[in-house]
Write a protein that holds these residues in place. Structure first.
Motif, PDB file in Angstrom:
ATOM      1  N   ILE A 182       0.849  -1.195   0.000  1.00  0.00           N
ATOM      2  CA  ILE A 182       0.000   0.000   0.000  1.00  0.00           C
ATOM      3  C   ILE A 182       0.884   1.245   0.000  1.00  0.00           C
ATOM      4  N   LEU A 183       1.873   1.268   0.890  1.00  0.00           N
ATOM      5  CA  LEU A 183       2.793   2.405   0.953  1.00  0.00           C
ATOM      6  C   LEU A 183       3.615   2.518  -0.330  1.00  0.00           C
ATOM      7  N   ALA A 184       4.144   1.406  -0.826  1.00  0.00           N
ATOM      8  CA  ALA A 184       4.944   1.417  -2.049  1.00  0.00           C
ATOM      9  C   ALA A 184       4.120   1.922  -3.230  1.00  0.00           C
ATOM     10  N   THR A 185       2.905   1.452  -3.357  1.00  0.00           N
ATOM     11  CA  THR A 185       2.044   1.881  -4.453  1.00  0.00           C
ATOM     12  C   THR A 185       1.735   3.362  -4.356  1.00  0.00           C
ATOM     13  N   MET A 186       1.409   3.823  -3.163  1.00  0.00           N
ATOM     14  CA  MET A 186       1.103   5.242  -2.967  1.00  0.00           C
ATOM     15  C   MET A 186       2.296   6.115  -3.373  1.00  0.00           C
ATOM     16  N   LEU A 187       3.491   5.755  -2.898  1.00  0.00           N
ATOM     17  CA  LEU A 187       4.680   6.559  -3.181  1.00  0.00           C
ATOM     18  C   LEU A 187       5.074   6.520  -4.655  1.00  0.00           C
ATOM     19  N   LEU A 188       5.085   5.345  -5.247  1.00  0.00           N
ATOM     20  CA  LEU A 188       5.550   5.237  -6.629  1.00  0.00           C
ATOM     21  C   LEU A 188       4.544   5.752  -7.651  1.00  0.00           C
ATOM     22  N   THR A 189       3.261   5.609  -7.385  1.00  0.00           N
ATOM     23  CA  THR A 189       2.294   6.169  -8.327  1.00  0.00           C
ATOM     24  C   THR A 189       2.335   7.692  -8.274  1.00  0.00           C
ATOM     25  N   ALA A 190       2.582   8.237  -7.100  1.00  0.00           N
ATOM     26  CA  ALA A 190       2.670   9.697  -6.976  1.00  0.00           C
ATOM     27  C   ALA A 190       3.969  10.244  -7.575  1.00  0.00           C
ATOM     28  N   LYS A 191       5.074   9.565  -7.331  1.00  0.00           N
ATOM     29  CA  LYS A 191       6.385  10.083  -7.751  1.00  0.00           C
ATOM     30  C   LYS A 191       6.767   9.691  -9.172  1.00  0.00           C
ATOM     31  N   LEU A 192       6.386   8.493  -9.600  1.00  0.00           N
ATOM     32  CA  LEU A 192       6.758   8.019 -10.938  1.00  0.00           C
ATOM     33  C   LEU A 192       5.596   8.069 -11.926  1.00  0.00           C
ATOM     34  N   GLN A 193       4.409   8.285 -11.405  1.00  0.00           N
ATOM     35  CA  GLN A 193       3.185   8.274 -12.202  1.00  0.00           C
ATOM     36  C   GLN A 193       3.020   6.980 -12.993  1.00  0.00           C
ATOM     37  N   VAL A 194       3.359   5.861 -12.331  1.00  0.00           N
ATOM     38  CA  VAL A 194       3.105   4.552 -12.932  1.00  0.00           C
ATOM     39  C   VAL A 194       1.716   4.094 -12.509  1.00  0.00           C
ATOM     40  N   GLU A 195       1.156   3.198 -13.272  1.00  0.00           N
ATOM     41  CA  GLU A 195      -0.153   2.643 -12.927  1.00  0.00           C
ATOM     42  C   GLU A 195      -0.012   1.771 -11.684  1.00  0.00           C
TER      43      GLU A 195
END
Length: 147
Positions: A62-75
């Protein structure tokens, strides 16, 4: 500046240093670590865990998804344990846990060749490294597969 992330496995026998590529994730993304000797009381969850040659890393997805979708704009569906590890966002600092200690003696022997001549040393270190990576690939270590 790189964050020094160290995790001790659940049985307390081993401490491993992790690399967080580009510091996009926080140390808390790595929830638990299981060495090959840790008791197998936890079931393997492929949605949050990655197995690398008997070492299991459990991620806070959950934390990894939140951070990476926000910072990398990956799906969000891209952010999986394999993605975190294989892309270096949360993986071993070395090719495998304990590598630095295990190869120290081998490297010291090769370093003595430096006194005999730089050319001989460079040939030996290159040959040694190629052979080492081939052995790690054959053993199935994930980071070696990408080398």
């Amino acid at each position: 500046m790189c964050i020094d992330v160290r995790k001790t496995c659940e049985c307390g026998a081993k401490t491993v240093q992790f690399h967080l590529r580009d510091n996009l994730l926080q140390a808390d993304v790595i929830q638990r670590l299981f060495c090959p000797n840790c008791p197998g009381d936890a079931g393997f969850d492929e949605c949050s865990m990655l197995n690398d040659n008997g070492w299991v890393v459990e991620y806070d997805m959950i934390l990894a998804t939140m951070l990476l979708t926000a910072k990398l704009q990956v799906e969000p569906e891209v952010v999986r344990p394999e993605f975190l590890f294989d892309q270096g966002y949360a993986s071993w600092l070395e090719m495998y846990p304990g590598e630095r200690e295990e190869i120290r003696e081998e490297k010291e022997k090769i370093m003595t060749l430096l006194r005999q001549g730089q050319r001989q040393y460079l040939q030996a270190i290159q040959s040694w490294n190629i052979g080492r990576v081939a052995r790690l690939k054959a053993a199935g270590w994930r980071k070696a597969q990408q080398a």
